[in-house]
Design an enzyme around this catalytic site. Sequence first.
Site, PDB file in Angstrom:
ATOM      1  N   LYS A 159      11.900 -10.829   2.526  1.00 26.84           N
ATOM      2  CA  LYS A 159      13.172 -10.240   2.966  1.00 26.84           C
ATOM      3  C   LYS A 159      13.940 -11.340   3.702  1.00 26.84           C
ATOM      4  O   LYS A 159      14.033 -11.362   4.926  1.00 26.84           O
ATOM      5  CB  LYS A 159      12.895  -9.022   3.867  1.00 26.84           C
ATOM      6  CG  LYS A 159      14.098  -8.105   4.037  1.00 26.84           C
ATOM      7  CD  LYS A 159      13.683  -6.792   4.668  1.00 26.84           C
ATOM      8  CE  LYS A 159      14.875  -5.990   5.161  1.00 26.84           C
ATOM      9  NZ  LYS A 159      15.827  -5.597   4.119  1.00 26.84           N
TER      10      LYS A 159
HETATM   11  N1  PPE Z   1      15.991  -3.603  -1.460  1.00 21.14           N
HETATM   12  C1  PPE Z   1      16.762  -4.348  -0.629  1.00 21.14           C
HETATM   13  C2  PPE Z   1      17.543  -5.464  -1.188  1.00 21.14           C
HETATM   14  C3  PPE Z   1      16.784  -4.029   0.733  1.00 21.14           C
HETATM   15  O1  PPE Z   1      17.535  -4.786   1.537  1.00 21.14           O
HETATM   16  C4  PPE Z   1      16.052  -2.939   1.224  1.00 21.14           C
HETATM   17  C5  PPE Z   1      16.111  -2.578   2.681  1.00 21.14           C
HETATM   18  C6  PPE Z   1      15.278  -2.190   0.313  1.00 21.14           C
HETATM   19  C7  PPE Z   1      15.275  -2.559  -1.012  1.00 21.14           C
HETATM   20  C8  PPE Z   1      14.412  -1.045   0.763  1.00 21.14           C
HETATM   21  O2  PPE Z   1      13.320  -1.495   1.536  1.00 21.14           O
HETATM   22  P1  PPE Z   1      12.674  -0.581   2.663  1.00 21.14           P
HETATM   23  O3  PPE Z   1      13.626  -0.478   3.784  1.00 21.14           O
HETATM   24  O4  PPE Z   1      11.423  -1.287   3.027  1.00 21.14           O
HETATM   25  O5  PPE Z   1      12.401   0.744   2.032  1.00 21.14           O
HETATM   26  N2  PPE Z   1      17.354  -2.848   3.308  1.00 21.14           N
HETATM   27  C9  PPE Z   1      17.451  -2.902   4.746  1.00 21.14           C
HETATM   28  C10 PPE Z   1      18.755  -3.519   5.204  1.00 21.14           C
HETATM   29  C11 PPE Z   1      19.979  -2.683   5.129  1.00 21.14           C
HETATM   30  C12 PPE Z   1      21.170  -3.330   5.822  1.00 21.14           C
HETATM   31  O6  PPE Z   1      22.315  -2.956   5.503  1.00 21.14           O
HETATM   32  O7  PPE Z   1      20.978  -4.189   6.691  1.00 21.14           O
HETATM   33  C13 PPE Z   1      17.176  -1.550   5.372  1.00 21.14           C
HETATM   34  O8  PPE Z   1      17.248  -0.522   4.705  1.00 21.14           O
HETATM   35  O9  PPE Z   1      16.868  -1.538   6.546  1.00 21.14           O
END
Ligand code: PPE
Length: 305
Positions: A159
């Site tokens: 990430k």
């Molecule tokens: N894909 C991406 C690209 C992504 O950034 C997230 C989380 C996910 C999938 C889902 O991952 P998870 O949260 O582990 O289920 N994105 C984070 C950032 C959002 C933001 O605007 O900043 C979040 O949801 O916290």
Amino acid sequence: MVTTSQKIWMDGQFVNWDEANVHVLTHALHYGFAAFEGIRCYKGSRGSAIFRLNEHVDRLFESAHIMAMNVPYSKKEVADAIIETVRVNQLESCYIRPLLFVGYGGEMGLYPGNNPVRLSIAAWPWGTYLGEDALKHGIRAKLSSFTRHHVNVSMTRAKASGHYINSVLAKCEAKNAGYDEAILLDPEGYVAEGTGENVFIVKRGVIKTTPLTSILEGITRDAIMKLAQERKIPVVEERFTRDAMYVADEVFLTGTAAEVTPVREIDDRTIGEGKRGPMTTILQKAYFDIVKGDDSIHLDWLALV
Ligand code: PPE
């Protein structure tokens, strides 16, 4: 506007919200060489609890490992600091943002060299990510003209902050065109993910989500897959195309910020009945029951504050 809190944890100590600053020559600011997490804490029937804290800390360390950054703390120290940040700010429900970044240490240039690896942890109240109506009625999404990363350009299992240029461009394009969110295809043309969410489709009772090639391994994605399996709903990780989304019975997005958000329209085509579908409703409720402490089976996913 962000609702501020009092203190931010920076490199081992709490500083006032307004004083959590860095030098302008911070390496990460120039090259995006940083990794972050997004974690939610919910006030529920058992008090305030952080959802899947250990999994988020593990992923932060995995991101660091992929990027060959040495984290100057143990996992336990980071997990404790996250809990402490929520406590110190007396927050009940909040979003938590740990950020691990290469700082400024007297050297410039791409090579991180001896620049320090720094960690900050901020927490603040953050409501629904995609608008008040989103969770109930669904959002309108648009396929992006931007392609998600190729596996050998950026390793999306990390990430990493720099990856998000792609997401920000896609998000702005979709918003400026009047949509709520963008969905990106992978370099081979299959569906990858949203700008900050994983994608699921439902067709004839089967749930599909994209495999872990050019997407972030979402912790919400994992929770939803487990919840579906426990309910004997078939789930497959398999590539699918944009037209498979158009003709799906239901489409939904998952993410810490977005939670479980139905998609009611993609590229001006109605998805299913154009509203939150029955499978999305079941899984969304299951998810909220857990984070609110109302599901005794998954208490191990909650870290009480
Ligand atoms: N894909 C991406 C690209 C992504 O950034 C997230 C989380 C996910 C999938 C889902 O991952 P998870 O949260 O582990 O289920 N994105 C984070 C950032 C959002 C933001 O605007 O900043 C979040 O949801 O916290």
